[in-house]
Design an enzyme around this catalytic site. Structure first.
Site, PDB file in Angstrom:
ATOM      1  N   THR A 123       0.640  -1.221   0.432  1.00 26.62           N
ATOM      2  CA  THR A 123      -0.474  -0.304  -0.114  1.00 26.62           C
ATOM      3  C   THR A 123       0.622   1.491  -0.362  1.00 26.62           C
ATOM      4  O   THR A 123       0.251   2.387  -0.280  1.00 26.62           O
ATOM      5  CB  THR A 123      -1.359  -0.320   1.344  1.00 26.62           C
ATOM      6  OG1 THR A 123      -1.457  -1.472   1.238  1.00 26.62           O
ATOM      7  CG2 THR A 123      -1.420   1.325   0.876  1.00 26.62           C
ATOM      8  N   TYR A 133       4.252 -12.026   5.389  1.00 26.85           N
ATOM      9  CA  TYR A 133       3.420 -11.984   4.785  1.00 26.85           C
ATOM     10  C   TYR A 133       3.414 -12.667   3.862  1.00 26.85           C
ATOM     11  O   TYR A 133       3.706 -12.576   3.226  1.00 26.85           O
ATOM     12  CB  TYR A 133       3.609 -10.338   4.706  1.00 26.85           C
ATOM     13  CG  TYR A 133       2.874  -9.730   3.345  1.00 26.85           C
ATOM     14  CD1 TYR A 133       1.463  -9.676   3.108  1.00 26.85           C
ATOM     15  CD2 TYR A 133       3.250  -8.180   3.177  1.00 26.85           C
ATOM     16  CE1 TYR A 133       0.419  -9.229   2.488  1.00 26.85           C
ATOM     17  CE2 TYR A 133       1.926  -7.966   2.407  1.00 26.85           C
ATOM     18  CZ  TYR A 133       0.949  -8.545   1.887  1.00 26.85           C
ATOM     19  OH  TYR A 133       0.152  -7.338   1.063  1.00 26.85           O
ATOM     20  N   LYS A 175       0.811 -12.077   8.465  1.00 28.71           N
ATOM     21  CA  LYS A 175      -0.906 -11.307   7.856  1.00 28.71           C
ATOM     22  C   LYS A 175      -0.815 -12.206   6.340  1.00 28.71           C
ATOM     23  O   LYS A 175      -0.317 -12.480   5.893  1.00 28.71           O
ATOM     24  CB  LYS A 175       0.133 -10.474   6.793  1.00 28.71           C
ATOM     25  CG  LYS A 175      -0.933  -9.185   6.032  1.00 28.71           C
ATOM     26  CD  LYS A 175      -0.251  -8.334   6.155  1.00 28.71           C
ATOM     27  CE  LYS A 175      -0.933  -7.445   4.847  1.00 28.71           C
ATOM     28  NZ  LYS A 175      -0.979  -6.455   4.138  1.00 28.71           N
ATOM     29  N   VAL A 212      -4.360  -6.207   9.497  1.00 32.04           N
ATOM     30  CA  VAL A 212      -2.861  -5.172   8.709  1.00 32.04           C
ATOM     31  C   VAL A 212      -3.910  -4.561   7.444  1.00 32.04           C
ATOM     32  O   VAL A 212      -4.597  -5.202   6.880  1.00 32.04           O
ATOM     33  CB  VAL A 212      -2.349  -5.063   7.565  1.00 32.04           C
ATOM     34  CG1 VAL A 212      -0.743  -4.624   7.236  1.00 32.04           C
ATOM     35  CG2 VAL A 212      -1.166  -5.829   8.572  1.00 32.04           C
TER      36      VAL A 212
END
Length: 292
Positions: free
Chosen positions: A45, A133, A161, A201
């Site tokens: 992001t 992640y 995540k 998240v």
């Protein structure tokens, strides 16, 4: 330590496409005011693929300095090169981050043994708490639950995540490990909490952190009706932040419409079309975020 809401922070740019560190600092201050417990800069992001190494480090250092202990900082330090991930993670540790978020190596599609060796080597090189992640839609490789189980025994790996979109995978990780599981998809936060996740998240938290926090709090106190109501209230926004265009195009466009940042992004990302902007504007109005 990373339970609850972590915002996947955007990286604002100026009209010359340079990183706007002043705007970045204001975003950190706003999240502190909103009660966001953890801030995660320079992940997907945060447009990490288009930041230079120097910019990547500057963003981490700016967020850590501005947060000043008022919120935890989970710095994005992943790479598809193990050596580069180690360098970035060591920088984040030196800068004072509280942890590092490590995306699975992308494009080169390592085996499960390669994924294990990648993360284990990084863990050997730092004292920071590390968050795996898994986002196979971006990396073209799933970190299988068996690999996560092996990694949970590696010192300093504390959380994962999980953005595979599979509740079965989340359930399998919960069965096999005691790692903190964080949702990587806003629209799946409540379902993932129901099968053992302990936070998210969140991209949506760039816009509505208090609402994301309230959803998690409702679930934790056992008020499932309130958690469901909050999930359904947030769902249209979460859906459009994923459906209109690739992340982070919609959220940066929305933040631009709300006047929080200049909504520009770096190529190869580009603004959505007029129809998509109108749809996003209508969603923001329905959510009570944008008024004519």
């Amino acid at each position: 330590m990373f339970k609850g809401c972590t915002v996947a922070l955007v990286t604002p740019f100026r009209d010359d496409e340079e990183v706007d560190l002043d705007a970045l600092g204001r975003l950190v201050d706003w999240h502190v005011e909103q009660g966001t417990p953890t801030i995660s800069p320079v992940g997907t992001t945060g447009e990490s693929p288009t930041l230079s190494h120097e910019e990547h480090e500057r963003v981490i250092a700016t967020v850590v300095e501005r947060a000043a202990g008022r919120a935890r900082v989970m710095a994005g330090t992943g790479s598809n090169a193990t050596s580069e991930a180690i360098r970035l993670t060591r920088f984040a540790e030196k800068a004072g981050a509280d942890g590092a978020l490590l995306v699975a190596p992308y494009y080169n599609r390592p085996s499960q043994e390669g994924l294990y060796a990648h993360y284990a080597r990084i863990a050997e090189a730092t004292d920071l708490p590390l968050v795996l992640y898994n986002v196979p839609g971006r990396t073209a490789r799933n970190v299988e639950p068996e690999t996560v189980e092996r990694l949970c025994r590696v010192a300093r790996i504390v959380a994962v995540k999980e953005a595979s979109g599979s509740l079965d995978q989340v359930s399998e990780i919960r069965l096999r490990t005691d790692l903190t599981i964080l949702s990587g998809d806003d629209s799946l936060t409540l379902p993932m909490l129901a099968v053992g996740a302990e936070g998210v998240v969140s991209v949506a938290a760039n816009l509505v952190p208090a609402e994301v926090i309230a959803l998690i709090d409702a679930f934790e106190r056992g008020d499932l009706a309130d958690a469901r109501r909050r999930h359904l209230a947030l769902f249209p926004l979460c859906r459009d932040l994923l459906a209109i265009a690739a992340n982070p195009i919609p959220v940066k466009t929305a933040m631009g419409l709300l006047g929080r940042i200049d909504g520009r992004m770096r190529l190869p990302l580009c603004p959505p079309g007029i129809g998509e902007v109108d749809r996003l504007r209508a969603t923001l109005r329905r959510q009570g975020l944008l008024r004519d």
